[in-house]
Write a protein that holds these residues in place. Structure first.
Motif, PDB file in Angstrom:
ATOM      1  N   ARG A  62     -21.818  23.256  74.002  1.00  0.00           N
ATOM      2  CA  ARG A  62     -21.733  24.941  72.996  1.00  0.00           C
ATOM      3  C   ARG A  62     -21.416  24.521  71.404  1.00  0.00           C
ATOM      4  O   ARG A  62     -21.689  25.376  70.386  1.00  0.00           O
ATOM      5  N   ARG A  63     -20.710  23.202  71.123  1.00  0.00           N
ATOM      6  CA  ARG A  63     -20.439  23.283  69.865  1.00  0.00           C
ATOM      7  C   ARG A  63     -21.234  22.383  69.486  1.00  0.00           C
ATOM      8  O   ARG A  63     -21.283  21.452  68.950  1.00  0.00           O
ATOM      9  N   LYS A  64     -22.382  21.747  70.270  1.00  0.00           N
ATOM     10  CA  LYS A  64     -22.970  20.345  69.986  1.00  0.00           C
ATOM     11  C   LYS A  64     -22.342  19.118  69.352  1.00  0.00           C
ATOM     12  O   LYS A  64     -22.347  18.811  68.121  1.00  0.00           O
ATOM     13  N   MET A 101     -20.541  15.115  64.976  1.00  0.00           N
ATOM     14  CA  MET A 101     -19.293  15.748  64.705  1.00  0.00           C
ATOM     15  C   MET A 101     -18.680  15.155  65.936  1.00  0.00           C
ATOM     16  O   MET A 101     -18.403  15.797  67.385  1.00  0.00           O
ATOM     17  N   LEU A 102     -17.379  15.458  65.906  1.00  0.00           N
ATOM     18  CA  LEU A 102     -16.594  15.005  66.361  1.00  0.00           C
ATOM     19  C   LEU A 102     -15.527  17.029  66.238  1.00  0.00           C
ATOM     20  O   LEU A 102     -15.378  17.044  65.812  1.00  0.00           O
ATOM     21  N   VAL A 103     -14.452  17.232  67.705  1.00  0.00           N
ATOM     22  CA  VAL A 103     -13.923  18.233  67.167  1.00  0.00           C
ATOM     23  C   VAL A 103     -12.783  18.035  68.503  1.00  0.00           C
ATOM     24  O   VAL A 103     -13.362  17.735  69.726  1.00  0.00           O
ATOM     25  N   THR A 104     -11.892  18.805  68.300  1.00  0.00           N
ATOM     26  CA  THR A 104     -10.407  19.134  69.112  1.00  0.00           C
ATOM     27  C   THR A 104     -10.038  20.068  68.876  1.00  0.00           C
ATOM     28  O   THR A 104      -9.913  20.535  67.604  1.00  0.00           O
ATOM     29  N   ASP A 105      -8.565  20.184  69.207  1.00  0.00           N
ATOM     30  CA  ASP A 105      -7.647  20.792  68.898  1.00  0.00           C
ATOM     31  C   ASP A 105      -6.234  20.311  69.441  1.00  0.00           C
ATOM     32  O   ASP A 105      -5.778  19.727  70.187  1.00  0.00           O
ATOM     33  N   THR A 106      -5.144  21.349  68.421  1.00  0.00           N
ATOM     34  CA  THR A 106      -3.806  20.983  68.940  1.00  0.00           C
ATOM     35  C   THR A 106      -3.385  22.007  69.109  1.00  0.00           C
ATOM     36  O   THR A 106      -4.038  23.184  68.861  1.00  0.00           O
ATOM     37  N   ASN A 107      -1.945  22.067  70.184  1.00  0.00           N
ATOM     38  CA  ASN A 107      -1.111  23.173  69.759  1.00  0.00           C
ATOM     39  C   ASN A 107       0.097  22.902  70.131  1.00  0.00           C
ATOM     40  O   ASN A 107       0.665  22.344  70.571  1.00  0.00           O
ATOM     41  N   PHE A 121      -9.423  14.281  59.906  1.00  0.00           N
ATOM     42  CA  PHE A 121     -10.599  15.862  60.813  1.00  0.00           C
ATOM     43  C   PHE A 121     -10.038  15.902  59.318  1.00  0.00           C
ATOM     44  O   PHE A 121      -8.328  16.402  59.142  1.00  0.00           O
ATOM     45  N   THR A 122     -10.695  17.642  59.872  1.00  0.00           N
ATOM     46  CA  THR A 122     -10.278  18.998  59.033  1.00  0.00           C
ATOM     47  C   THR A 122      -9.884  20.165  59.484  1.00  0.00           C
ATOM     48  O   THR A 122     -10.858  20.063  60.286  1.00  0.00           O
ATOM     49  N   MET A 123      -9.003  21.160  59.895  1.00  0.00           N
ATOM     50  CA  MET A 123      -8.907  22.601  60.064  1.00  0.00           C
ATOM     51  C   MET A 123     -10.026  23.346  59.658  1.00  0.00           C
ATOM     52  O   MET A 123     -11.305  22.813  59.038  1.00  0.00           O
ATOM     53  N   PHE A 124     -10.762  23.506  61.095  1.00  0.00           N
ATOM     54  CA  PHE A 124     -11.322  24.606  61.030  1.00  0.00           C
ATOM     55  C   PHE A 124     -11.278  25.771  61.705  1.00  0.00           C
ATOM     56  O   PHE A 124      -9.982  25.687  63.050  1.00  0.00           O
ATOM     57  N   GLU A 125     -12.090  27.111  61.925  1.00  0.00           N
ATOM     58  CA  GLU A 125     -12.086  27.971  62.723  1.00  0.00           C
ATOM     59  C   GLU A 125     -13.090  28.484  63.254  1.00  0.00           C
ATOM     60  O   GLU A 125     -14.230  28.672  62.824  1.00  0.00           O
ATOM     61  N   PRO A 126     -13.059  27.895  64.116  1.00  0.00           N
ATOM     62  CA  PRO A 126     -14.573  27.742  65.142  1.00  0.00           C
ATOM     63  C   PRO A 126     -15.045  29.680  65.663  1.00  0.00           C
ATOM     64  O   PRO A 126     -13.603  30.108  65.247  1.00  0.00           O
ATOM     65  N   GLU A 127     -16.533  29.579  65.835  1.00  0.00           N
ATOM     66  CA  GLU A 127     -16.623  31.333  66.153  1.00  0.00           C
ATOM     67  C   GLU A 127     -16.185  31.449  66.817  1.00  0.00           C
ATOM     68  O   GLU A 127     -15.247  32.931  67.169  1.00  0.00           O
ATOM     69  N   GLY A 134      -3.028  30.538  69.818  1.00  0.00           N
ATOM     70  CA  GLY A 134      -2.310  29.422  69.432  1.00  0.00           C
ATOM     71  C   GLY A 134      -2.701  28.516  68.102  1.00  0.00           C
ATOM     72  O   GLY A 134      -1.879  27.298  67.840  1.00  0.00           O
ATOM     73  N   ALA A 135      -3.416  27.868  69.148  1.00  0.00           N
ATOM     74  CA  ALA A 135      -3.920  26.784  69.173  1.00  0.00           C
ATOM     75  C   ALA A 135      -5.417  26.305  67.717  1.00  0.00           C
ATOM     76  O   ALA A 135      -5.162  27.165  66.452  1.00  0.00           O
ATOM     77  N   THR A 136      -4.600  25.136  67.224  1.00  0.00           N
ATOM     78  CA  THR A 136      -5.305  24.789  65.432  1.00  0.00           C
ATOM     79  C   THR A 136      -6.903  23.776  66.090  1.00  0.00           C
ATOM     80  O   THR A 136      -6.340  22.756  66.429  1.00  0.00           O
ATOM     81  N   TYR A 137      -7.567  23.917  65.081  1.00  0.00           N
ATOM     82  CA  TYR A 137      -9.108  23.592  65.601  1.00  0.00           C
ATOM     83  C   TYR A 137      -9.117  22.712  64.272  1.00  0.00           C
ATOM     84  O   TYR A 137      -9.142  22.895  63.692  1.00  0.00           O
ATOM     85  N   TRP A 138     -10.031  21.066  65.096  1.00  0.00           N
ATOM     86  CA  TRP A 138      -9.905  20.813  63.904  1.00  0.00           C
ATOM     87  C   TRP A 138     -11.309  19.819  64.287  1.00  0.00           C
ATOM     88  O   TRP A 138     -12.041  20.506  64.778  1.00  0.00           O
TER      89      TRP A 138
END
Length: 142
Positions: A62-64, A101-107, A121-127, A134-138
């Motif tokens: 989904r996130r490729k 691309m790498l993606v992850t999340d923290t809580n 890594f930088t923060m982003f807002e996934p679709e 409350g997760a933060t996406y990276w």
């Protein structure tokens, strides 16, 4: 700092699965569902014969991207830079796989968030958010 070794492991091995499950219970909040260790690629960090931490990643269609799905450091080994080393091990593996691309999340985990920032890594807002409320996406482009 302690000398630690990080090795990729075969999760079809029952001993490896048991070690990962024990470390997951030691390092994640009690209501975190145990991850499916049969999905993706996994590493165990050791200090001598003692397990110090673990981490994993899998491909997300989904996130490729490669999703850094779990990382845990046993309490007595925290503060040694092991989490950063485990982020970098997975990044190198993803690069060898020619991923972009790498993606992850923290809580609510400031230390993990700071380590991701240190690794570029930088923060982003996934679709479509996938984490707990409350997760933060990276993400990080490779």
């Amino acid at each position: 700092s302690l000398r630690m070794r990080i090795r990729q492991v075969d999760t079809s091995d029952d001993d490896v699965l048991e070690r990962l499950t024990i470390m997951h219970k030691l390092t994640f909040f009690s209501h975190a569902p145990v991850y499916d260790f049969n999905v993706g690629w996994w590493w165990i960090a050791t200090h001598g014969k003692e397990d110090a931490g673990f981490c994993g990643m899998h491909y997300s269609k989904r996130r490729k991207a490669i999703y850094l799905c779990r990382a845990g450091v046993v309490q007595r080994f925290q503060g040694q830079g092991l989490h950063i080393r485990m982020i970098r091990v997975r990044e190198r593996a993803a690069r060898r796989m020619k991923q972009k691309m790498l993606v992850t999340d923290t809580n609510n985990n400031i230390r993990s968030a700071n380590n991701l920032i240190r690794c570029g890594f930088t923060m982003f807002e996934p679709e479509t958010p996938w984490g707990l409320g409350g997760a933060t996406y990276w993400r990080k482009e490779l």
